[in-house]
Write an enzyme that holds these catalytic residues in place. Structure first.
Site, PDB file in Angstrom:
ATOM      1  N   LYS A  68       0.841  -1.193   0.000  1.00 36.03           N
ATOM      2  CA  LYS A  68       0.000   0.000   0.000  1.00 36.03           C
ATOM      3  C   LYS A  68       0.878   1.245   0.000  1.00 36.03           C
ATOM      4  O   LYS A  68       1.997   1.144   0.508  1.00 36.03           O
ATOM      5  CB  LYS A  68      -0.948   0.039   1.198  1.00 36.03           C
ATOM      6  CG  LYS A  68      -0.383  -0.344   2.559  1.00 36.03           C
ATOM      7  CD  LYS A  68       0.755   0.418   3.179  1.00 36.03           C
ATOM      8  CE  LYS A  68       0.673   1.890   3.390  1.00 36.03           C
ATOM      9  NZ  LYS A  68       1.932   2.417   4.032  1.00 36.03           N
ATOM     10  N   TYR A  88      -4.614   4.312   5.925  1.00 39.19           N
ATOM     11  CA  TYR A  88      -5.165   3.527   7.046  1.00 39.19           C
ATOM     12  C   TYR A  88      -6.453   4.178   7.574  1.00 39.19           C
ATOM     13  O   TYR A  88      -7.432   3.491   7.873  1.00 39.19           O
ATOM     14  CB  TYR A  88      -4.145   3.383   8.179  1.00 39.19           C
ATOM     15  CG  TYR A  88      -3.000   2.451   7.857  1.00 39.19           C
ATOM     16  CD1 TYR A  88      -3.169   1.065   7.903  1.00 39.19           C
ATOM     17  CD2 TYR A  88      -1.758   2.933   7.489  1.00 39.19           C
ATOM     18  CE1 TYR A  88      -2.133   0.200   7.591  1.00 39.19           C
ATOM     19  CE2 TYR A  88      -0.711   2.082   7.176  1.00 39.19           C
ATOM     20  CZ  TYR A  88      -0.901   0.716   7.233  1.00 39.19           C
ATOM     21  OH  TYR A  88       0.124  -0.142   6.921  1.00 39.19           O
TER      22      TYR A  88
HETATM   23  P1  NAD Z   1      12.302   1.821   2.371  1.00 36.74           P
HETATM   24  O1  NAD Z   1      12.758   3.144   1.864  1.00 36.74           O
HETATM   25  O2  NAD Z   1      12.830   1.358   3.688  1.00 36.74           O
HETATM   26  O3  NAD Z   1      12.665   0.674   1.295  1.00 36.74           O
HETATM   27  C1  NAD Z   1      12.499   0.884  -0.084  1.00 36.74           C
HETATM   28  C2  NAD Z   1      13.427  -0.047  -0.838  1.00 36.74           C
HETATM   29  O4  NAD Z   1      13.330   0.253  -2.231  1.00 36.74           O
HETATM   30  C3  NAD Z   1      14.916   0.131  -0.465  1.00 36.74           C
HETATM   31  O5  NAD Z   1      15.511  -1.132  -0.319  1.00 36.74           O
HETATM   32  C4  NAD Z   1      15.508   0.844  -1.666  1.00 36.74           C
HETATM   33  O6  NAD Z   1      16.876   0.512  -1.879  1.00 36.74           O
HETATM   34  C5  NAD Z   1      14.649   0.319  -2.793  1.00 36.74           C
HETATM   35  N1  NAD Z   1      14.649   1.187  -3.976  1.00 36.74           N
HETATM   36  C6  NAD Z   1      14.753   0.751  -5.229  1.00 36.74           C
HETATM   37  N2  NAD Z   1      14.758   1.782  -6.092  1.00 36.74           N
HETATM   38  C7  NAD Z   1      14.666   2.895  -5.339  1.00 36.74           C
HETATM   39  C8  NAD Z   1      14.632   4.283  -5.677  1.00 36.74           C
HETATM   40  N3  NAD Z   1      14.663   4.716  -6.937  1.00 36.74           N
HETATM   41  N4  NAD Z   1      14.539   5.158  -4.658  1.00 36.74           N
HETATM   42  C9  NAD Z   1      14.464   4.745  -3.368  1.00 36.74           C
HETATM   43  N5  NAD Z   1      14.494   3.433  -3.000  1.00 36.74           N
HETATM   44  C10 NAD Z   1      14.590   2.518  -3.997  1.00 36.74           C
HETATM   45  O7  NAD Z   1      10.727   1.821   2.359  1.00 36.74           O
HETATM   46  P2  NAD Z   1       9.710   0.897   3.180  1.00 36.74           P
HETATM   47  O8  NAD Z   1       9.329   1.602   4.429  1.00 36.74           O
HETATM   48  O9  NAD Z   1      10.235  -0.472   3.248  1.00 36.74           O
HETATM   49  O10 NAD Z   1       8.419   0.958   2.225  1.00 36.74           O
HETATM   50  C11 NAD Z   1       8.349   0.207   1.022  1.00 36.74           C
HETATM   51  C12 NAD Z   1       6.884   0.003   0.660  1.00 36.74           C
HETATM   52  O11 NAD Z   1       6.272  -0.770   1.687  1.00 36.74           O
HETATM   53  C13 NAD Z   1       6.061   1.281   0.562  1.00 36.74           C
HETATM   54  O12 NAD Z   1       5.109   1.154  -0.454  1.00 36.74           O
HETATM   55  C14 NAD Z   1       5.376   1.384   1.909  1.00 36.74           C
HETATM   56  O13 NAD Z   1       4.157   2.092   1.859  1.00 36.74           O
HETATM   57  C15 NAD Z   1       5.158  -0.079   2.224  1.00 36.74           C
HETATM   58  N6  NAD Z   1       5.085  -0.349   3.672  1.00 36.74           N
HETATM   59  C16 NAD Z   1       4.013  -1.036   4.135  1.00 36.74           C
HETATM   60  C17 NAD Z   1       3.890  -1.307   5.489  1.00 36.74           C
HETATM   61  C18 NAD Z   1       2.705  -2.075   5.993  1.00 36.74           C
HETATM   62  O14 NAD Z   1       2.523  -2.155   7.203  1.00 36.74           O
HETATM   63  N7  NAD Z   1       1.914  -2.670   5.114  1.00 36.74           N
HETATM   64  C19 NAD Z   1       4.878  -0.871   6.368  1.00 36.74           C
HETATM   65  C20 NAD Z   1       5.984  -0.190   5.859  1.00 36.74           C
HETATM   66  C21 NAD Z   1       6.076   0.068   4.492  1.00 36.74           C
END
Ligand code: NAD
Length: 367
Positions: free
Chosen positions: A139, A223
């Site tokens: 999401k 949410y």
């Molecule tokens: P994050 O920034 O920690 O991780 C993102 C990942 O994408 C990194 O490993 C990064 O290296 C990679 N990536 C690849 N290309 C990239 C670019 N061009 N720019 C930046 N990063 C790039 O993010 P996150 O918190 O893990 O979130 C990722 C997804 O998961 C989002 O869509 C977020 O909404 C979702 N999320 C959902 C929940 C949930 O409870 N369902 C919780 C956290 C995050």
């Protein structure tokens, strides 16, 4: 881990590794997945090894009964080695963003789980579908409703399942709140109030960049929006939204705090908010005969529910395990999914209207 990541983690973490609760079929499941019956556990490949994959999904996939961590897709070579060593991932199941499409030829990978920045969800979901793989996409589903429609179309054309990472649909206390609201157990829902937010202090993270799908609404506001939709069981007919930026130096591109009001066909109203400036995590519903509360309502565990008549006290589950196991079972058995691409699309139609309301300073009709 830096201090900022630490504060976000402390606020929303505390993952419970308890046993999965039985599946409560509420709301009604819809939309079909192509069956994949010949395997005991389906292989999941995580795309994007950031916070959520590293801290939640990969550890959880060591416990799931119907799915396992079969592969990874990462642009960082050091992560390939670290993840291979930690989780025993086969070399042939490790991909980068350049050779991603070759995953089509890999029978170990059944499901691709897109855990990338929001602006990359549509591209990788569509590429995964074209590779013939089922998809779970995090999401918010995409940047806007138009992207969601193209993702749904690609998955339909390639006969693969598409589910969205709305883990609260797999949480028993939340499921009971959906039932009480939608079945009008305490009379008709009159007003839904909900807030989801945390204090974001990272300076150059993609969540602060508009083009990457940043902003409090995209990250946490969904949410609150979900809560109003799953408690009423209705789609809003109009939205009015307001935006606030206190730390203007940090929030140059995206909203820090949003408040938004929804009007539903039954006459129910919702007053919702989300923020990257304040910690908030509650759902408070006023009905004709009483109230329904979840506080917190969107954490990874300790979801605490009560109504004007009782405390809910339903089991706490590992939400991600329950989610991924149920999706895997549905795919294996060709059963309808609980959270479909269409569900993600419904949210993004409202999110589009919220941003339009802010830009135009008006109430936006959705009918
Ligand atoms: P994050 O920034 O920690 O991780 C993102 C990942 O994408 C990194 O490993 C990064 O290296 C990679 N990536 C690849 N290309 C990239 C670019 N061009 N720019 C930046 N990063 C790039 O993010 P996150 O918190 O893990 O979130 C990722 C997804 O998961 C989002 O869509 C977020 O909404 C979702 N999320 C959902 C929940 C949930 O409870 N369902 C919780 C956290 C995050």
């Amino acid at each position: 881990m830096n201090a900022d990541q630490n504060s976000r983690r402390k606020f929303i973490k505390n993952i419970s590794l308890g046993s999965a609760a039985s599946i409560i079929s509420y709301p009604m499941l819809s939309s079909c997945a192509a069956p994949q019956q010949n395997k005991d556990k389906l292989g999941i490949a995580l795309v994007g090894l950031g916070y959520y994959s590293t801290d939640l999904l990969a550890p959880t996939l060591q416990e799931t009964k119907h799915a396992y961590l079969a592969g990874i897709v990462t642009g960082t070579p050091e992560k390939e080695t670290a993840w291979k060593d930690k989780y025993g991932i086969a070399e042939k199941n490790i991909y980068n963003y350049d050779n991603f499409d070759e995953i089509a030829n890999n029978p170990d990978i059944d499901i691709i789980y897109v855990v990338l920045p929001n602006s990359m969800h549509a591209e990788y979901t569509i590429r995964a579908a074209k590779a013939g793989k089922h998809v779970i996409c995090e999401k918010p589903m995409a940047l806007n409703a138009q992207e969601c429609e193209s993702m749904i179309k690609a998955c339909k054309e390639n006969n693969v399942a598409l589910s969205i990472g709305y883990r609260m649909h797999f949480e028993p206390n939340t499921q009971e709140v959906m039932r009480i609201g939608q079945e009008q157990v305490l009379g008709a829902v009159q007003m839904v109030c909900a807030g989801a937010g945390y204090r974001e202090t990272r300076k150059d993270h993609w969540k602060l960049k508009k083009a990457m799908g940043g902003g409090a609404m995209m990250d946490m506001g969904v949410y609150s929006l979900q809560a109003a939709r799953y408690v009423t069981g209705e789609e809003p007919i109009a939205v009015t939204a307001q935006e606030f930026r206190i730390r203007k130096e940090l929030f140059t591109e995206v909203e820090e705090t949003l408040t938004f009001q929804l009007e539903f066909p039954s006459g129910a109203l919702a007053n919702l908010h989300t923020s990257f400036g304040m910690n908030m995590n509650y759902l408070d519903v006023r009905t004709e005969k009483g109230y329904i509360k979840l506080d917190p309502f969107s954490s990874y565990n300790n979801i605490n529910g009560s109504t004007s008549e009782k405390t809910l006290n339903l089991p706490q589950v590992n939400q991600q395990a329950t989610q991924m196991d149920e999706v895997a079972v549905c795919i294996k058995e060709g059963k309808p999914l609980r959270v479909t691409g269409e569900e993600g699309l419904k949210d993004m139609k409202v999110v589009d209207a919220i941003y339009r309301s802010i830009a135009e300073g008006n109430r936006v009709s959705l009918v």
